[in-house]
Write an enzyme that holds these catalytic residues in place. Structure first.
Site, PDB file in Angstrom:
ATOM      1  N   CYS A 150      -5.624  -3.322   1.656  1.00  0.00           N
ATOM      2  CA  CYS A 150      -5.431  -3.529   3.100  1.00  0.00           C
ATOM      3  C   CYS A 150      -6.730  -3.715   3.883  1.00  0.00           C
ATOM      4  CB  CYS A 150      -4.610  -2.376   3.682  1.00  0.00           C
ATOM      5  SG  CYS A 150      -3.905  -2.763   5.315  1.00  0.00           S
ATOM      6  N   SER A 182      20.792  -2.840  34.102  1.00  0.00           N
ATOM      7  CA  SER A 182      20.652  -2.882  35.564  1.00  0.00           C
ATOM      8  C   SER A 182      20.826  -4.283  36.141  1.00  0.00           C
ATOM      9  CB  SER A 182      19.273  -2.346  35.954  1.00  0.00           C
ATOM     10  OG  SER A 182      18.263  -3.257  35.532  1.00  0.00           O
ATOM     11  N   GLU A 224       0.830  -1.206   0.000  1.00  0.00           N
ATOM     12  CA  GLU A 224       0.000   0.000   0.000  1.00  0.00           C
ATOM     13  C   GLU A 224       0.870   1.264   0.000  1.00  0.00           C
ATOM     14  OE1 GLU A 224      -3.871   1.668   2.545  1.00  0.00           O
ATOM     15  OE2 GLU A 224      -2.627   0.057   3.344  1.00  0.00           O
ATOM     16  N   LYS A 243      -9.144   3.542  -2.681  1.00  0.00           N
ATOM     17  CA  LYS A 243      -9.495   2.696  -1.535  1.00  0.00           C
ATOM     18  C   LYS A 243     -10.915   2.999  -1.081  1.00  0.00           C
ATOM     19  CE  LYS A 243      -7.431   1.009   2.797  1.00  0.00           C
ATOM     20  NZ  LYS A 243      -6.288   1.157   3.719  1.00  0.00           N
TER      21      LYS A 243
END
Length: 665
Positions: free
Chosen positions: A146, A328, A16, A85
């Protein structure tokens, strides 16, 4: 396109908005983005690589002063169709309605007047623009974009009923843990019900923000996968090709009577006729692709690979010389270190497999034109610096754990002590005010106790950036380092972090991952990377080590400080974000979920405590380090989880509703 053509493909579809990149965001408003997209399209139309293959590319197009997210389909210097789209993605991380308008005229086509830069190449003045399909000499093709695959009324259903045999989908779908199977199932179900061939192309890599697009290109026929692309890799380009028999689609559809009855009543699509065939007249002996079993990654593999690829994209594109991580000796920073180590593994593997682009990027990063990364530990030492910042409240155990892990992954490790800086800062305060704050174990108030912890945490952030800028300088090496943060998604949600401490960094690869998933990932690293140092890290209780030791041992633990367990936090996070539960709804759900272990009054107390602490600390989300998006209950304030950061922390109405229900129960 060139690779697809060389491998015999006759139709090529890409992701896309691939010409400009999916993540342009508000740059879509700029006319430059449209101009440059058309300039690239002109180059593509002119290129010999695009001749004799139907090319389907994505770009924004302005039609009658309205901006659309489009597919531009062309063949031999002629644009066949511009397909806008129809269903825009507008949930979670997606904001397509901000920049684009959905095409709402079903099965309708209009004339689109081409800009002169394209007219000069194609000789066309106008082309079809709208909801149509392509009819070649041998088949019919329809495009989805999509979100349309995910929509309840996907276009492929009606297109399939109207005789479309090949569906293409260009996606911009980002990675979320455990999401890939949903995408695969949607594609396979699309062709299982209706028959047909489905081709999905997806973006891959970091597109400049918190998201990682995870590929998974695939080709499916009649409900079965026939080709699978990689989900995570360092390859910039991946081409998936399949040879399939259209007669298999036709015979599959022939016996589905319910489909054929529906097809006889369907409203037809406009067809754009294309004087071109995807098949050859003499292809009887050409072998076709057989169905394969999709191979899914485990969540631990996804954590190992997804954030690692995202870090690599970030490192090479930012043109920095590596990473610095305050290590750490706890689970979170250790998991972050393991992801960097996994990245080094991926880089060495890509170079070994002949990826020249990755090798070129490596040489730029290490400033050595002859370097070849072969050993992940050796490469790790060049680009990864870890730093243990001890204080008088740190235990020898965490110091040893950090040092051993650094040795096993190969990082350049620094041990330093921050006490002098902490004393200097507190000394300035005492000199100005005449008062000296004390920890609570020495008689100080909660305010004093918290302030003294915060000073230590913030000093570490300042030192992390100083060492990131100058460590390579002291070693006679060029460049600077990106600072990595390591606050997990649960701590961010609860606000269990100091604002502007070591959680404040350039990027954070684990900021969207829960403590539970990180523990499983640590176990995965023990087994797959043979990092035995992680065993003692796994077994140690999580602690900030900001309060004084008692008899040389750590007395402070995260879960005691938070007033809740990490397991509970994960549940709160999922209910708050995914289930859309406020305090009252969360209480109602949890009295059933926890009925075996808690009374309604205890559940009420836990829910109130969570929401009180969440709302008090929500302001910290506004400054949260950009982190890899991996969970749908992420509290990321930038785009995904939009909430106020100044709350009425008493939740008076909501808590009264809970109390009333508790009394009734």
């Amino acid at each position: 396109i060139d690779i697809a053509k060389r491998r015999g493909a006759r139709y090529r579809v890409g992701p896309e908005l691939e010409i400009c990149g999916y993540g342009c965001s508000d740059h879509y408003y700029e006319s430059d983005t449209l101009l440059h997209s058309f300039q690239v399209l002109a180059k593509l139309l002119e290129s010999p690589a695009t001749q004799d293959i139907i090319c389907d590319v994505g770009m924004p197009v302005l039609h009658r002063n309205v901006r659309y997210n489009c597919r531009v389909i062309f063949l031999n210097k002629k644009i066949l169709l511009i397909r806008p789209k129809i269903s825009l993605a507008n949930a979670g991380n997606y904001r397509e309605l901000r920049w684009f308008t959905p095409w709402s005229k079903a099965r309708h086509v209009e004339e689109y007047f081409l800009p002169r830069i394209i007219q000069e190449v194609t000789g066309q003045e106008t082309v079809p623009f709208g909801d149509a399909v392509l009819a070649t000499k041998d088949t019919c093709l329809g495009a989805e974009i999509c979100e349309e695959l995910w929509a309840p009324n996907s276009p492929h259903v009606e297109m399939g009923l109207d005789g479309v045999e090949i569906f293409t989908n260009s996606s911009g779908s980002h990675h979320v843990l455990r999401k890939a199977h949903t995408r695969v199932d949607l594609v396979n179900f699309a062709t299982a019900k209706n028959g047909g061939i489905y081709i999905l192309a997806n973006q891959k890599g970091c597109d400049g923000d918190r998201l990682y697009y995870d590929g998974c290109a695939m080709i499916s026929m009649n409900g079965e996968t026939v080709a699978q692309g990689s989900q995570f890799s360092l390859d910039d380009v991946e081409v998936l090709v399949a040879t399939l028999d259209l007669e298999d689609v036709r015979s599959y559809r022939a016996e589905i009577s319910s489909r054929n009855l529906a097809a006889s009543k369907v409203n037809p699509y406009p067809r754009v006729k294309v004087n071109f065939a995807l098949s050859c007249s003499d292809d009887v002996a050409v072998p076709t692709c057989m169905p394969i079993q999709w191979r899914h990654h485990s969540p631990e593999e996804e954590i190992s690979l997804g954030p690692a690829c995202w870090l690599w994209d970030y490192l090479r594109r930012s043109k920095q010389a590596g990473f610095l991580l305050p290590l750490s000796g706890g689970i979170d920073s250790s998991a972050t270190a393991c992801i960097v180590y996994s990245m080094c593994h991926q880089v060495c593997l890509a170079v070994k497999n002949g990826n020249a682009d990755v090798l070129a990027d490596v040489r730029k990063i290490v400033h050595d034109e002859t370097y070849v990364p072969e050993d992940p530990r050796e490469f790790c030492r060049r680009i990864f610096t870890t730093c243990y910042m001890a204080s008088e409240n740190s235990s020898q155990d965490t110091c040893n754990r950090a040092k051993l892990l650094a040795e096993q992954i190969g990082s350049y490790h620094i041990n330093l002590n921050i006490d002098a800086a902490v004393k200097a800062i507190v000394g300035i305060f005492s000199m100005v005010t005449g008062r000296t704050p004390h920890f609570s174990v020495y008689g100080g108030s909660n305010r004093e106790n918290l302030a003294l912890q915060n000073v230590q945490a913030r000093i570490r952030m300042v030192l992390a950036y100083l060492f990131a800028q100058l460590t390579l300088w002291t070693r006679g090496m060029p460049g600077g380092l990106l600072v990595l943060g390591s606050a997990n998604v649960d701590e961010s949600l609860r606000g269990y972090l100091t604002k502007y401490d070591c959680s404040s960094a350039d990027i954070n690869p684990i900021g969207g991952i829960s403590k539970t998933d990180l523990k499983n990932f640590i176990q995965y690293c023990i087994e797959n990377f043979q990092l035995t140092a992680l065993r003692s890290i796994m077994s140690a209780p999580p602690t900030a080590e900001l309060e004084p030791l008692v008899d040389g041992e750590v007395a402070q633990t995260d879960e005691a400080d938070m007033g809740m367990t990490y397991a509970e936090l994960s549940i709160y996070g999922k209910l708050r974000k995914i289930a859309k539960a406020g305090p009252y709804s969360m209480f109602c759900k949890l009295i059933n979920m926890w009925k075996e272990i808690c009374t309604p009054r205890e559940v009420a107390s836990k829910v109130k405590h969570f929401f009180r602490m969440y709302s008090i600390n929500r302001h910290k989300m506004t400054t949260l380090t950009p982190s890899y998006h991996a969970e749908n209950y992420s509290p990321d304030d930038n785009r995904f989880d939009l909430r106020p950061f100044l709350y009425n922390t008493t939740w008076s109405w909501q808590f009264r509703c809970i109390d009333k229900q508790v009394n009734t129960l």
